[in-house]
Design an enzyme around this catalytic site. Structure first.
Site, PDB file in Angstrom:
ATOM      1  N   ASP A  41       6.407  -3.373   1.956  1.00  0.00           N
ATOM      2  CA  ASP A  41       5.294  -2.438   2.028  1.00  0.00           C
ATOM      3  C   ASP A  41       4.997  -2.051   3.484  1.00  0.00           C
ATOM      4  OD1 ASP A  41       2.798  -1.104   1.629  1.00  0.00           O
ATOM      5  OD2 ASP A  41       2.453  -2.316  -0.168  1.00  0.00           O
ATOM      6  N   THR A  82       1.289   3.663  -1.418  1.00  0.00           N
ATOM      7  CA  THR A  82       1.951   2.527  -2.060  1.00  0.00           C
ATOM      8  C   THR A  82       2.343   2.798  -3.509  1.00  0.00           C
ATOM      9  OG1 THR A  82       0.871   0.919  -0.620  1.00  0.00           O
ATOM     10  CG2 THR A  82       1.644   0.115  -2.751  1.00  0.00           C
ATOM     11  N   ASN A 103      -2.744   6.299  -4.881  1.00  0.00           N
ATOM     12  CA  ASN A 103      -3.208   4.998  -5.360  1.00  0.00           C
ATOM     13  C   ASN A 103      -4.406   5.193  -6.289  1.00  0.00           C
ATOM     14  OD1 ASN A 103      -1.292   3.659  -3.761  1.00  0.00           O
ATOM     15  ND2 ASN A 103      -2.705   3.463  -2.039  1.00  0.00           N
ATOM     16  N   ARG A 166      -0.482  -2.823  -8.361  1.00  0.00           N
ATOM     17  CA  ARG A 166       0.278  -1.586  -8.518  1.00  0.00           C
ATOM     18  C   ARG A 166       1.738  -1.741  -8.106  1.00  0.00           C
ATOM     19  NH1 ARG A 166      -3.519  -0.918  -4.394  1.00  0.00           N
ATOM     20  NH2 ARG A 166      -2.755  -0.372  -2.306  1.00  0.00           N
ATOM     21  N   HIS A 313      -2.077  -2.345   8.531  1.00  0.00           N
ATOM     22  CA  HIS A 313      -3.357  -1.653   8.487  1.00  0.00           C
ATOM     23  C   HIS A 313      -4.354  -2.262   9.471  1.00  0.00           C
ATOM     24  CE1 HIS A 313      -3.099   1.384   5.390  1.00  0.00           C
ATOM     25  NE2 HIS A 313      -2.479   0.553   4.582  1.00  0.00           N
ATOM     26  N   ASP A 356       7.982   1.373   0.651  1.00  0.00           N
ATOM     27  CA  ASP A 356       7.251   2.366  -0.140  1.00  0.00           C
ATOM     28  C   ASP A 356       6.688   3.485   0.722  1.00  0.00           C
ATOM     29  OD1 ASP A 356       5.498   0.646   1.124  1.00  0.00           O
ATOM     30  OD2 ASP A 356       4.093   0.527  -0.543  1.00  0.00           O
ATOM     31  N   HIS A 357       6.701   3.310   2.027  1.00  0.00           N
ATOM     32  CA  HIS A 357       6.268   4.290   3.015  1.00  0.00           C
ATOM     33  C   HIS A 357       6.381   3.613   4.371  1.00  0.00           C
ATOM     34  CE1 HIS A 357       2.559   1.945   3.361  1.00  0.00           C
ATOM     35  NE2 HIS A 357       2.434   2.018   2.035  1.00  0.00           N
ATOM     36  N   HIS A 490      -1.130   5.529   6.709  1.00  0.00           N
ATOM     37  CA  HIS A 490       0.029   6.322   6.285  1.00  0.00           C
ATOM     38  C   HIS A 490      -0.435   7.335   5.252  1.00  0.00           C
ATOM     39  CE1 HIS A 490      -0.216   3.726   2.716  1.00  0.00           C
ATOM     40  NE2 HIS A 490      -0.433   2.757   3.579  1.00  0.00           N
TER      41      HIS A 490
END
Length: 549
Positions: A41, A82, A103, A166, A313, A356-357, A490
């Site tokens: 992630d 995500t 999300n 998720r 983050h 995922d990014h 992101h």
């Protein structure tokens, strides 16, 4: 003569039959017993290169050097979040088709905000909290993991694990045998939903009582190597990071045992490298507990390492914390790969590793280097939009919601004022381009009636879903984010958010590298081709031929 020709052609047919038999046998040999999908992630591609000298030989370097490394892999849509990333990897398509547009997003039918996997029809299995009221019901297409079942007459197992709900639920698709995620707070247990089962498997219950989580949280978070050797990241004490609650500074060491009480107890493990170690340990328990890779059918294990995102983050992509997190993840991956060698067998599994990014560098840090970047003020923007509608149409009720850089119109208000919806969309799109921080804007009408073949608007179009998305979509200027001034985030279509690792390794995979551009949606059809099943039913990706033997 006739007899000679008959024998000659019979020999040709026999040879062709033998070739076909050999090809079938070769394809069977190249089919793994277990496919492992690894999603890290918020992993930028440059974490592979920036920290390369700090990695050992058995983790990232092993799969980069002995597998196939795609150096120019990107997300081909906006937004890079995500839930969207995990879904696109496994569905082989973009939000236009699979329907997971963020999300969380505004549901224009229910007139409320919704979360991608919330589902009140189901209950938690494993704790007495509400963390298990989840399902993949908002996912509109199948995934490669669904196709594993559909292509094998519901044989083979699919297990998906991640700290985030998720990140476990969406990769598992609609037919997973089990998806498990971590319930933090005062629970500290892995849970699932009654969508999958009514009782935790014995191996999950055993892990939950093993004490592994408390053990991983029993020591301070210190750097793996001496901090002065972390020359790939900026100073530890800097103004661009966010502190844990209870800390005076966002610097090493982080006193995990004492920080638990002020940082939601077990939830703290999500935001430290130990969360990745916990995920790795739980994934290994899943392989043993479910006997993955041991039957005549192909099994699939989806694993997402979520702690990298929490750390990014909080501390930003240039922090000592990020460098240490990836150094430690490299050690976890080495142990995991060795575990797969031992328990499944070197020639019996195939894996891919991606993200995922990616993430943007902290804009305030970029500003300190005289690089443009900034912060988008959502509240000021909302007032600006309402001023537009009041000036043009005499109403401040025309806009119903602004979220995820999308504007949703109040359809009822538009009808009552007898306005043309397409005209209202165009007026707003034309006017918001004058707002500081808005770089591009486009109407839903334009996205439905035009085709964009390149650039940011192309990415925006691939992320647009006619049924669920807003009426006006806009893009902030590069390195401009809607986020606090500490830490990274992101979501954009710029390279810093789209460029991610894509590495294949194991049985059926060539050894090599490529600098050709590949979109992330090519992973699902590539794995589908490898294991001989149909592509996901919304697939728009292409199998990558140079990856496969």
């Amino acid at each position: 003569m006739r007899k000679f020709l008959f024998l000659f052609f019979a020999g040709l047919f026999l040879t062709q039959a033998q070739v076909n038999e050999q090809t079938t046998a070769k394809n069977h040999e190249n089919k793994p017993k277990l496919v492992v999908g690894i999603v890290v992630d918020q992993m930028r591609y440059d974490y592979l290169t920036r920290f390369y000298s700090k990695y050992g030989e058995g983790g990232f370097k092993r799969i980069m050097n002995d597998g196939f490394n795609m150096k120019n892999a990107h997300y081909n849509y906006i937004p890079t979040y995500t839930a969207v990333g995990h879904t696109s990897i496994y569905a082989g398509t973009t939000p236009t088709n699979h329907g997971i547009i963020s999300n969380s997003w505004y549901d224009k039918y229910a007139k409320e905000g919704i979360y991608c996997v919330d589902d009140s029809n189901y209950n938690t299995v494993g704790t007495n909290s509400d963390e298990g009221k989840k399902s993949p019901h908002r996912l509109q297409t199948t995934t490669v993991t669904d196709q594993v079942h559909l292509g094998q007459n519901n044989n083979g197992k699919v297990i998906s694990v991640a700290i985030k709900d998720r990140s476990a639920i969406l990769p598992g698709g609609h037919t997973a045998n089990g998806a498990f995620w971590f319930d933090g707070g005062d629970q500290g247990k892995w849970v699932t939903s009654t969508f999958y089962m009514d009782k935790l498997p014995s191996w999950v219950a055993k892990y939950n009582t093993s004490g592994d989580v408390d053990k991983l949280m029993s020591k301070p978070w210190e750097t793996y190597y001496p901090i002065e050797t972390y020359t790939e990241s900026i100073a530890d004490d800097n103004p661009y990071e966010r502190k844990f609650k209870g800390e005076e500074k966002p610097t090493f060491p982080h006193d995990v045992p004492n920080l638990r009480k002020t940082n939601k107890n077990y939830s703290l493990i999500k935001a430290i490298p130990a969360g990745n170690t916990m995920t790795k340990n739980f994934a290994e328990a899943a392989i043993l507990g479910e006997n993955l890779g041991k039957s005549e059918f192909v099994d699939f294990l989806a694993v997402s390492f979520s702690s990298t995102d929490y750390v990014g983050h909080q501390f930003g992509v240039d922090s000592k914390e990020i460098e240490d997190t990836y150094i430690r993840l490299d050690k976890d991956l080495e142990e995991f790969f060795n575990f797969l060698d031992k328990e499944v067998g070197k020639g019996n599994y195939t894996l891919f590793l991606t993200a995922d990014h990616a993430a943007v560098q902290v804009p305030s840090y970029l500003n300190s280097l005289k690089i443009p970047g900034g912060y988008f003020d959502d509240e000021v923007f909302a007032n600006y939009v309402n001023d537009i509608t009041e000036n043009y149409f005499g109403s401040r009720e025309i806009v119903e919601n602004i979220s995820n850089f999308q504007i949703f119109l109040n359809a009822e208000e538009v009808r009552e004022l007898k306005l043309n919806k397409a005209y209202v969309q165009q007026v707003i799109a034309d006017e918001i381009i004058n707002f500081k921080g808005v770089y591009k804007s486009v109407t839903a009408q334009a996205l439905q009636s035009s085709s964009f073949d390149y650039g940011i608007l192309d990415l925006l179009q691939k992320g647009y879903n006619q049924k669920f998305s807003g009426d006006i979509l806009f893009v902030p200027t590069p390195a401009t984010i809607s986020y606090p001034k500490h830490g990274s985030t992101h979501g954009s279509g710029y390279s810093y958010d789209t460029h991610v690792p894509m590495i294949f390794y194991g049985v059926g995979i060539n050894q090599g590298t490529s600098m050709n551009y590949y979109p992330i949606i090519d992973i699902a059809p590539t794995i589908s081709t490898l294991i001989g099943v149909e592509y996901p039913n919304g697939n728009t990706g292409q199998p990558i031929s140079e990856v496969l033997e």
